[in-house]
Design a protein around this motif. Structure first.
Motif, short mmCIF file in Angstrom:
data_model
loop_
_atom_site.label_atom_id
_atom_site.label_comp_id
_atom_site.label_asym_id
_atom_site.label_seq_id
_atom_site.Cartn_x
_atom_site.Cartn_y
_atom_site.Cartn_z
N PHE A 275 -0.88 5.95 7.67
CA PHE A 275 -2.10 5.83 6.89
C PHE A 275 -2.19 4.45 6.23
N ALA A 276 -1.05 3.96 5.74
CA ALA A 276 -1.01 2.63 5.11
C ALA A 276 -1.38 1.55 6.12
N GLU A 277 -0.89 1.68 7.34
CA GLU A 277 -1.22 0.70 8.38
C GLU A 277 -2.71 0.71 8.70
N LYS A 278 -3.30 1.91 8.78
CA LYS A 278 -4.73 2.01 9.05
C LYS A 278 -5.56 1.45 7.90
N LEU A 279 -5.12 1.69 6.68
CA LEU A 279 -5.82 1.15 5.53
C LEU A 279 -5.80 -0.38 5.56
N ALA A 280 -4.64 -0.93 5.88
CA ALA A 280 -4.49 -2.39 5.93
C ALA A 280 -5.39 -3.01 6.99
N LYS A 281 -5.62 -2.28 8.07
CA LYS A 281 -6.46 -2.79 9.15
C LYS A 281 -7.94 -2.47 8.95
N GLY A 282 -8.26 -1.72 7.89
CA GLY A 282 -9.64 -1.34 7.65
C GLY A 282 -10.11 -0.22 8.55
N GLU A 283 -9.17 0.56 9.08
CA GLU A 283 -9.50 1.63 10.02
C GLU A 283 -9.49 3.01 9.38
N CYS B 268 -10.34 7.59 0.53
CA CYS B 268 -10.67 8.94 0.07
C CYS B 268 -10.13 10.03 1.00
N ALA B 269 -9.62 9.64 2.18
CA ALA B 269 -9.04 10.62 3.10
C ALA B 269 -7.74 11.19 2.56
N CYS B 270 -7.13 10.48 1.61
CA CYS B 270 -5.90 10.99 0.97
C CYS B 270 -6.27 11.69 -0.31
N HIS B 271 -5.91 12.96 -0.41
CA HIS B 271 -6.24 13.76 -1.59
C HIS B 271 -5.01 14.04 -2.44
N VAL B 272 -3.88 13.45 -2.08
CA VAL B 272 -2.64 13.71 -2.81
C VAL B 272 -2.33 12.59 -3.80
N THR B 273 -2.60 11.36 -3.40
CA THR B 273 -2.32 10.21 -4.27
C THR B 273 -3.22 10.24 -5.50
N GLY B 274 -2.65 9.95 -6.66
CA GLY B 274 -3.39 9.99 -7.92
C GLY B 274 -4.39 8.85 -8.05
N ALA B 275 -5.30 9.01 -9.01
CA ALA B 275 -6.39 8.05 -9.21
C ALA B 275 -5.87 6.66 -9.57
N ILE C 74 0.84 -1.20 0.00
CA ILE C 74 0.00 0.00 0.00
C ILE C 74 0.87 1.25 0.00
N LEU C 75 1.89 1.23 0.86
CA LEU C 75 2.78 2.39 1.01
C LEU C 75 3.50 2.71 -0.30
N SER C 76 3.81 1.69 -1.08
CA SER C 76 4.52 1.91 -2.34
C SER C 76 3.67 2.65 -3.37
N HIS C 77 2.34 2.62 -3.18
CA HIS C 77 1.45 3.29 -4.12
C HIS C 77 0.98 4.66 -3.61
N LEU C 78 1.18 4.95 -2.33
CA LEU C 78 0.82 6.27 -1.81
C LEU C 78 1.79 7.32 -2.32
N LYS D 132 -6.43 3.25 -7.36
CA LYS D 132 -7.08 2.05 -7.88
C LYS D 132 -6.26 0.81 -7.51
N GLU D 133 -4.93 0.94 -7.60
CA GLU D 133 -4.05 -0.17 -7.21
C GLU D 133 -4.23 -0.51 -5.73
N ILE D 134 -4.32 0.51 -4.91
CA ILE D 134 -4.49 0.29 -3.47
C ILE D 134 -5.84 -0.36 -3.18
N ALA D 135 -6.87 0.09 -3.89
CA ALA D 135 -8.20 -0.49 -3.73
C ALA D 135 -8.18 -1.98 -4.06
N ASP D 136 -7.43 -2.34 -5.09
CA ASP D 136 -7.31 -3.75 -5.47
C ASP D 136 -6.60 -4.54 -4.37
N ILE D 137 -5.59 -3.95 -3.78
CA ILE D 137 -4.86 -4.61 -2.68
C ILE D 137 -5.78 -4.84 -1.48
#
Length: 247
Positions: free
Chosen positions: A45-53, A57-64, A25-29, A68-73
């Motif tokens: 943020f990556a740790e919270k995403l991995a835990k579902g916490e 959409c809270a990140c507005h800097v990472t590109g679309a 996840i971190l590699s795509h942020l 999408k890659e993170i969503a797939d992960i």
């Protein structure tokens, strides 16, 4: 003993999987470490995403594409979002009166602790520059002692939203032409007494809007950007120059 060994083995392999997920996840942020998501940095943020916490959409800097890659992960649906930028909803600064002389630390949060700050308008920008200092893209400057955002450099990370004690910053669509540079909910006479450019709730902007995109709510115009046709008539009609054009 056997149960203990099994528990240790399961914990070890699960941890490795979790660590790999976080790293992926971190590699795509974006790696901005701006804190706009509410975490101390991208790793948190990556740790919270991995835990579902956390919500992506809270990140507005990472590109679309990266999102999408993170969503797939994460195995969650990807919802494409419209680009946004931050604006400061104040136009006061040197044009707004002071209620008293403040001589403390040059820090908005500290000044706000003293009767809400020196400004006679208790909604207005204090001009101490906390937003300037936290912006990772140097997109904010103080113009006549009031925060001003450069849309060409703003990544909509949200650092300014989090740090402003007056909650003056707001995200608007990146292609929006106008925004309301005032946050006062006071009535017209009270606003005129303390600020040269504050909204006096005359409603002219709402009356001239050909698409009905503006409504007066609690003495302030609210723009519905879905209806806005970017004609700029609201800014032209505003007697106080409270509605700003962005390009």
């Amino acid at each position: 003993v056997v149960l203990t060994v099994c528990i240790l083995l399961v914990a070890k392999f699960c941890k490795v999987d979790a660590d790999k997920k976080v790293e992926s996840i971190l590699s795509h942020l974006a790696g901005a470490n701006c804190g706009g998501c509410g975490c101390s940095g991208c790793s948190g943020f990556a740790e919270k995403l991995a835990k579902g916490e956390a919500d992506l959409c809270a990140c507005h800097v990472t590109g679309a594409d990266s999102k999408k890659e993170i969503a797939d992960i994460l195995g969650v649906p990807f919802a494409d979002e419209k680009p946004t930028v931050s604006v400061c909803k104040c136009n006061g600064g040197d044009h707004a009166k002071n209620a008293f002389e403040y001589t403390g630390a040059i820090d908005c949060a500290e000044e706000a602790k003293l009767y809400g700050g020196a400004k006679a308008c208790k909604y207005g920008c204090l001009g101490d520059g906390n937003c300037v200092r936290v912006c990772p893209e140097s997109a904010i400057c103080l113009k006549e002692k009031c925060a001003n955002v450069d849309p060409d450099h703003c990544t909509s990370c949200g650092s300014c939203l989090n740090v402003c004690p007056k909650h003056l910053f707001e995200r608007i669509p990146a292609d929006a032409k106008v925004y309301v540079a005032c946050s006062s909910h006071d009535k017209g006479k009270s606003v005129m007494d303390v600020c040269e450019f504050g909204c006096i709730a005359c409603g002219k902007c709402a009356k001239v809007c050909p698409s009905g995109a503006i409504a007066m709510v609690d003495n302030l115009p609210v723009i519905d950007y879905e209806k806005c046709i970017k004609c700029g008539k609201c800014a032209e009609s505003c007697p106080r120059h409270t509605i700003h054009t962005r390009y």
